[in-house]
Scaffold this motif. Sequence first.
Motif, mmCIF file in Angstrom:
data_model
loop_
_atom_site.group_PDB
_atom_site.id
_atom_site.type_symbol
_atom_site.label_atom_id
_atom_site.label_comp_id
_atom_site.label_asym_id
_atom_site.label_seq_id
_atom_site.Cartn_x
_atom_site.Cartn_y
_atom_site.Cartn_z
ATOM 1 N N UNK A 67 0.814 -1.209 0.000
ATOM 2 C CA UNK A 67 0.000 0.000 0.000
ATOM 3 C C UNK A 67 0.851 1.264 0.000
ATOM 4 N N UNK A 68 1.992 1.209 0.664
ATOM 5 C CA UNK A 68 2.858 2.390 0.684
ATOM 6 C C UNK A 68 3.348 2.731 -0.718
ATOM 7 N N UNK A 69 3.786 1.734 -1.460
ATOM 8 C CA UNK A 69 4.295 1.995 -2.803
ATOM 9 C C UNK A 69 3.167 2.299 -3.782
ATOM 10 N N UNK A 70 1.983 1.713 -3.559
ATOM 11 C CA UNK A 70 0.840 2.076 -4.407
ATOM 12 C C UNK A 70 0.488 3.548 -4.205
ATOM 13 N N UNK A 71 0.560 4.026 -2.966
ATOM 14 C CA UNK A 71 0.260 5.427 -2.693
ATOM 15 C C UNK A 71 1.317 6.339 -3.321
ATOM 16 N N UNK A 72 2.588 5.925 -3.262
ATOM 17 C CA UNK A 72 3.635 6.696 -3.922
ATOM 18 C C UNK A 72 3.436 6.719 -5.433
ATOM 19 N N UNK A 73 3.085 5.566 -5.994
ATOM 20 C CA UNK A 73 2.846 5.496 -7.434
ATOM 21 C C UNK A 73 1.681 6.391 -7.833
ATOM 22 N N UNK A 74 0.639 6.416 -7.011
ATOM 23 C CA UNK A 74 -0.515 7.279 -7.296
ATOM 24 C C UNK A 74 -0.107 8.747 -7.267
ATOM 25 N N UNK A 75 0.666 9.138 -6.260
ATOM 26 C CA UNK A 75 1.099 10.535 -6.168
ATOM 27 C C UNK A 75 1.955 10.917 -7.368
ATOM 28 N N UNK A 76 2.873 10.035 -7.771
ATOM 29 C CA UNK A 76 3.715 10.322 -8.931
ATOM 30 C C UNK A 76 2.875 10.458 -10.197
ATOM 31 N N UNK A 77 1.891 9.556 -10.368
ATOM 32 C CA UNK A 77 1.066 9.604 -11.562
ATOM 33 C C UNK A 77 0.193 10.842 -11.616
#
Length: 819
Positions: A368-378
């Motif tokens: 979930x942490x990396x999914x949230x980072x990926x969402x912010x980057x996108x």
Amino acid sequence: MSTEPETTEEAGPGTPDTRETREGEPREGGTGPGTRTEGRTEGRTDDEASGGTETAGDSEEAEGDVAAGQTDSADGTGTADASEETEKDAAAGGTEPAEGGDAAVGAEGAAGEGEGGSGSLSEAEAELAAQRIERERIERRKAEKKRIESGTKLSGTAADLLAAVRAVESGEKPVATVFAEPAPAPRRPAPEPVRRPQPATAPVPPGAPAPETVDAVRRVLAEGGAPDTLAPQVAAVLGESAGTALREDPWQLLRVAGVRPEQADGFARALLGPDCGPGDERRGRAMTVWLLEQAAVAGHTALELPTLTAALGRQGVPDPDAAVQDALAEGEALVFQDALEEPGAPAPQDTEEEQERPVRVLVGLERYALAEESLADGLARLVNSVPEESARAWEAVVAGLSGGAAELARAVAGHGLVLHTGGEAARAEPAALLRAARAAGLRAYAACHTSDGRHRLTAYLAAASERRDAASGHPGGHPDQPGGATGRQGEDAARPGVDPAAQGVVTVAGLLGGGEGPGRDADGAWEVDLLVVLDAPQLDVESAAMLVESLPDGARLVLSGDPGVLWSAGPGRVFADLLAARVCPQTVSRVPDPGPLGELVSGIGAGELHQVAAPGKEIVIVPVRDAGEAVHRTVQLVADSVPRAIGVPADRTVVITPGHGGAAGTRALNAALKERLNPGPGRFGGFDPGDRIVHSPAPGRTVPGVVVKADADGLHLSCAGAPVVVPRERVEGSVRHGWALTAHQAVGARWPAAVVVLPGDAAQALSRPWVYTAFGRAERHLSVVHGVEQALPRAVAEVPAKPRTTRLGTLLRPQVPAS
């Protein structure tokens, strides 16, 4: 469709009566000596946030201390009858249970659950395959990060973070090297379009584990006194060497959904004998991961470190700090520090002296942490990559609209990300935007949370076309104004002959699964210029990340929804975080929902429960004394009163209640309604042809339908107009009766009539978002079976949405300037 929990009395952490069962776990039999896992599993439903003993008032929305290990199980999502707790000590940062079901945890367990018996990919399989691709991409990102070698202790920043928190708690000065403000990430100008690697073709979900692996696990389980029915799940979770891994670390059993800490402890004692103790490093690591998983079930993407260590202490871990360090060193969790933003505080000034700013230290699961980072980057990529050459096409879109739709179109023309808020009638504005964009030659699509939402949006499009074709003097002639479109449930919602797919209207699940919507270009991005996502509050971090990562550079994304409804089933609160971050334009619809029902629901959203005049019997209050009378009056309303007085048949009326268990929960109500409306022997798993049901094709999703027949292939359903065959062995875990639903199951859909049941023991489960969501499901008529007295207006006025710990806003601010 999302789901929500049952709630019960408060139960202490780690007690045998705080139990949880998920899809595929044993109905009886413990996982260790003297323990037992109980409960019937049904289709994936509500908020599996906190556990406890079930009471007559099982209901959603009761706050709980997830970090303390109280996990709520939700009937219908592969969990047993369990509960949320009342809110614990907030001073330690205790976590509250989520308002949605577990949309992510346990996905592997449902990977093979298709909607048909054919060898081709079903919608659920395709969706899970798409999620697997996203996780593989996240794993590649994770591999690029510096990893701590297995078995070593923490050093450097990670160790300093833990030391700093301990220093703060003891009153010492924080460690300067940790709490110094990190250098902000440079703001990037509009970058040149960068294509991401094309995702691989969605593979067919893997089958069951190898028989020899299952047999090896079964032998280990037998040695530890655990039921051998867990063997397939353990083998699927731990892989080919599952037997060896389980023997070496018995607490790995906690990785199986529904297994409780006390059950894993009993299993470990039986295997390890005197070598087993509460201070075992393996137990500390496993307990840390388990608590983080329960926090994700409750909607959090991470936990504050003091909350996590306090919860470990309540689970009997003697050295919580060491347990967290071991989990971090083994790469099973990630640690973060986020600066705390104080409202109204001035922006930090660049000075030679270091300024100490308050921070919070968070620990979260990589998934979930990396999914949230990926969402912010996108999202930052979309905001920073709007091409200027598309302005002419958008000028034509704006010129063809008026009112709120034109305001929305102007915002979209100049920005890559736009938020749009409003109630049901406000859906006419994104509908008008979609229609005008497609008329201008743009590749525009809209994605809804449910099939019913897709049909309602299609009805708005059809009504707008009819008004445009009518005479110019026709009242309400602008396509962005509501009128003529009624949100009718199921296939009735769309006008005859209007195909949602031809209008560019899809569901989020179908879009992510590849069965609906645009194709992909050579770089793996969708061939789309505009994507409008309705029901945006139902997006969790994983589904949102997959949507954003699939959009090409230069595409526009509109997130539209009602901020007053219940949040997503999975972890995160994407829409609310974006509204609070103010990193993009926000347009607020000024189109009110009409009639007495619209006035009532609008007042609830503002925290006021008004007395509304209802001359056409749009709103009826039915007082009851107890749960038994509530069930009796509900059946009477659905089967007789509403059809006779309002003209809405029983199959067009929905019953909504706070939870599944108890004397007036969904199970009791569905049993009574089936006996009255479709009596039968229930020869196939309790179902008969004609029964109304909800089907859970994938974790976090429920689809209403009707039983058609049953044969050797399984239970045949009709869901959203599509035939579905559920294999016999999956019926109990994924299908339940659907005359009565919880508010989370009903969110995203509307019915001509709704009967909301509020038994007296559900008072603590009520909140403003719950009442707003439940009352808002009715189009023409609302009956309230009222047994909570003053608890209803008090919940509307005083009980807001429960907070979730997330990082999206913190991750976005350095990359995107405030709007």
